[in-house]
Design a protein around this motif. Sequence first.
Motif, PDB file in Angstrom:
ATOM      1  N   PRO A   1       1.170  -1.490   0.462  1.00 51.14           N
ATOM      2  CA  PRO A   1       0.119   0.097   0.185  1.00 51.14           C
ATOM      3  C   PRO A   1       1.253   1.156   0.116  1.00 51.14           C
ATOM      4  O   PRO A   1       1.312   1.228   0.452  1.00 51.14           O
ATOM      5  CB  PRO A   1      -1.021   0.207   1.463  1.00 51.14           C
ATOM      6  CG  PRO A   1      -0.074  -1.314   2.205  1.00 51.14           C
ATOM      7  CD  PRO A   1       1.274  -1.778   1.870  1.00 51.14           C
ATOM      8  N   THR A   2       1.539   2.103  -1.065  1.00 49.20           N
ATOM      9  CA  THR A   2       1.827   3.198  -1.309  1.00 49.20           C
ATOM     10  C   THR A   2       0.723   4.117  -1.946  1.00 49.20           C
ATOM     11  O   THR A   2      -0.446   4.069  -2.449  1.00 49.20           O
ATOM     12  CB  THR A   2       3.046   3.294  -2.514  1.00 49.20           C
ATOM     13  OG1 THR A   2       2.372   2.658  -3.022  1.00 49.20           O
ATOM     14  CG2 THR A   2       4.094   2.371  -1.664  1.00 49.20           C
ATOM     15  N   ARG A   3       1.458   5.383  -1.916  1.00 50.81           N
ATOM     16  CA  ARG A   3      -0.060   6.321  -2.492  1.00 50.81           C
ATOM     17  C   ARG A   3       0.427   6.651  -3.866  1.00 50.81           C
ATOM     18  O   ARG A   3      -0.652   6.757  -4.651  1.00 50.81           O
ATOM     19  CB  ARG A   3       1.096   7.712  -2.387  1.00 50.81           C
ATOM     20  CG  ARG A   3       0.936   8.579  -0.750  1.00 50.81           C
ATOM     21  CD  ARG A   3      -0.813   8.850  -0.740  1.00 50.81           C
ATOM     22  NE  ARG A   3      -1.202   9.470  -1.845  1.00 50.81           N
ATOM     23  CZ  ARG A   3      -0.956  11.142  -1.878  1.00 50.81           C
ATOM     24  NH1 ARG A   3      -0.523  11.853  -0.224  1.00 50.81           N
ATOM     25  NH2 ARG A   3      -1.070  12.282  -2.091  1.00 50.81           N
TER      26      ARG A   3
ATOM     27  N   GLN B   1     -12.842  15.387   6.310  1.00 49.61           N
ATOM     28  CA  GLN B   1     -11.275  14.349   6.777  1.00 49.61           C
ATOM     29  C   GLN B   1     -11.327  13.064   5.694  1.00 49.61           C
ATOM     30  O   GLN B   1     -12.601  12.751   6.042  1.00 49.61           O
ATOM     31  CB  GLN B   1     -10.460  14.436   7.951  1.00 49.61           C
ATOM     32  CG  GLN B   1     -10.018  15.590   8.342  1.00 49.61           C
ATOM     33  CD  GLN B   1      -9.125  15.286   9.427  1.00 49.61           C
ATOM     34  OE1 GLN B   1      -9.445  14.214  10.707  1.00 49.61           O
ATOM     35  NE2 GLN B   1      -8.388  16.376   9.969  1.00 49.61           N
ATOM     36  N   LEU B   2     -10.385  12.693   5.200  1.00 50.16           N
ATOM     37  CA  LEU B   2     -10.688  11.078   4.938  1.00 50.16           C
ATOM     38  C   LEU B   2      -9.656  11.107   5.704  1.00 50.16           C
ATOM     39  O   LEU B   2      -8.224  10.611   4.638  1.00 50.16           O
ATOM     40  CB  LEU B   2     -10.217  11.056   3.337  1.00 50.16           C
ATOM     41  CG  LEU B   2     -11.008   9.441   2.844  1.00 50.16           C
ATOM     42  CD1 LEU B   2     -11.477   9.017   3.769  1.00 50.16           C
ATOM     43  CD2 LEU B   2     -10.577   9.554   1.004  1.00 50.16           C
ATOM     44  N   MET B   3      -9.478   9.217   6.161  1.00 51.37           N
ATOM     45  CA  MET B   3      -8.433   8.753   6.751  1.00 51.37           C
ATOM     46  C   MET B   3      -8.411   7.127   5.595  1.00 51.37           C
ATOM     47  O   MET B   3      -9.169   6.487   5.218  1.00 51.37           O
ATOM     48  CB  MET B   3      -9.307   8.361   8.010  1.00 51.37           C
ATOM     49  CG  MET B   3      -9.358   8.397   8.728  1.00 51.37           C
ATOM     50  SD  MET B   3      -8.860  10.305   9.415  1.00 51.37           S
ATOM     51  CE  MET B   3      -7.046   8.688  10.407  1.00 51.37           C
ATOM     52  N   VAL B   4      -6.286   7.393   4.999  1.00 49.91           N
ATOM     53  CA  VAL B   4      -6.619   5.854   5.039  1.00 49.91           C
ATOM     54  C   VAL B   4      -5.326   5.267   5.578  1.00 49.91           C
ATOM     55  O   VAL B   4      -3.829   5.419   5.540  1.00 49.91           O
ATOM     56  CB  VAL B   4      -5.424   6.671   3.885  1.00 49.91           C
ATOM     57  CG1 VAL B   4      -4.966   5.520   2.673  1.00 49.91           C
ATOM     58  CG2 VAL B   4      -6.273   7.382   2.723  1.00 49.91           C
ATOM     59  N   PRO B   5      -6.081   4.257   6.451  1.00 50.67           N
ATOM     60  CA  PRO B   5      -5.264   3.574   7.468  1.00 50.67           C
ATOM     61  C   PRO B   5      -4.480   2.670   6.782  1.00 50.67           C
ATOM     62  O   PRO B   5      -3.498   2.198   7.461  1.00 50.67           O
ATOM     63  CB  PRO B   5      -6.756   2.368   8.132  1.00 50.67           C
ATOM     64  CG  PRO B   5      -7.462   2.520   7.412  1.00 50.67           C
ATOM     65  CD  PRO B   5      -7.577   3.687   6.342  1.00 50.67           C
TER      66      PRO B   5
ATOM     67  N   GLY C   1      -0.598   4.061   6.920  1.00 50.35           N
ATOM     68  CA  GLY C   1      -0.024   4.391   8.464  1.00 50.35           C
ATOM     69  C   GLY C   1       0.159   5.532   8.764  1.00 50.35           C
ATOM     70  O   GLY C   1       0.002   6.667   8.506  1.00 50.35           O
ATOM     71  N   ASP C   2       0.535   5.518  10.146  1.00 47.99           N
ATOM     72  CA  ASP C   2       0.709   6.248  10.634  1.00 47.99           C
ATOM     73  C   ASP C   2       0.018   7.755  10.702  1.00 47.99           C
ATOM     74  O   ASP C   2      -0.092   8.934  11.313  1.00 47.99           O
ATOM     75  CB  ASP C   2       2.234   7.404   9.982  1.00 47.99           C
ATOM     76  CG  ASP C   2       3.307   6.687   9.562  1.00 47.99           C
ATOM     77  OD1 ASP C   2       3.365   5.794  10.998  1.00 47.99           O
ATOM     78  OD2 ASP C   2       4.436   6.507   8.689  1.00 47.99           O
ATOM     79  N   GLY C   3      -1.129   7.718  10.589  1.00 45.78           N
ATOM     80  CA  GLY C   3      -2.743   8.524  10.689  1.00 45.78           C
ATOM     81  C   GLY C   3      -2.799   9.013   9.467  1.00 45.78           C
ATOM     82  O   GLY C   3      -3.372  10.010   9.573  1.00 45.78           O
TER      83      GLY C   3
END
Length: 372
Positions: free
Chosen positions: A145-147, A189-193, A196-198
């Motif tokens: 999982p990367t950007r 906001q949109l979380m992308v767990p 990582g690192d919040g």
Amino acid sequence: MMTAGSSGWSAPETKKVLRPAAEERWADELTALAAADAQRGAEIPQGWRLSPHSVRAFIVGDEDLGIARKFYGDDPLVDRAIVTLLGRQGLMLVGEPGTAKSMLSELLAAAVCGASTLTIQGSAGTTEDHVRYSWNYALLIAEGPTRRALVPSPVYQAMEQGSIVRFEEITRCPPEIQDTLVSMLSEKQLMVPELGDGFRVSAAQGFNVIATANLRDHEMSSALKRRFNFETVRPIADRAFEADLIARALDAELGEQRVPMSPQVLDVLVTAFADLRTGTTQAGTPVKRPETVMSTAEAVNVGVAASLSARYLGDGTVRASDIARQMVGVALKGEDEDATRIRFYLDSVVRERAESSAEWRDFLVASQGLWE
């Protein structure tokens, strides 16, 4: 294989786009409104391309600046919609099908942020990935999982850019998919767990959501309702105004393909749709309403079809008989009982009008056998 210049065939011409996005179709008007804002030093909200005054002018028109009216209906509704987009709540446009909810949402997005194409089309197949984000699985397997592997949704992109995202027919989605928006609208906001690192995407200034919903579709949760300001887009009630609007729409839709349609034939089109839509004639005679949608947009579709039929298969003049034949494809869309309702309308209303009107007589004669 045919080549250019052989047997009458020639190289294909560059194709024209059938329906450009609003910001492309009216790019000159948007540029003129931006220049007018700069000239008068208008206050432009953070993240917006135009002032609220110019957004309104783009939608309802401004004769002094040469801006054409694009939405015909309730101007105060447009004002309230603009004010909603200035605040924290999303905008929910609700109403019967065919009342130009989608068109209004597109115009608002084009004027506010210069882009109307960040859109989610709601359906039973819409998933959480369409609302939040998904993954390029080849990259996900190769890199984890990367950007780079993340595929942003229209909502994700709108939050990053500070833009408007449109959610069409949101109530056709399952409730649990609709509710994916709740935290994004309240917390911005949109979380992308997975990253990582919040990791989270925080909405830039200008972000908001315009959703549309038909009154006939399912409900939504009370939590999501609280995140939206609801505005009802109502059908046009003034028949003379509707006739003028349909005539304008036919000009815009057909252009050089437009063929003559007399005011009397246009009146037959408008009156038939208004009678069946409202369930009563102007004289107060009750009419059995069909289940199918008899909206102004559908009346335009019938007018377009009748015009094309008259041009290419007729004598170049639209008659009431052309209207009658083309109405079948609109009013019969799966409900067997609708044919009975239309036959009742023909026998109880149209037959009486046919005694004193050549156009209604033409309509009645052409309708025989079409609704069996």
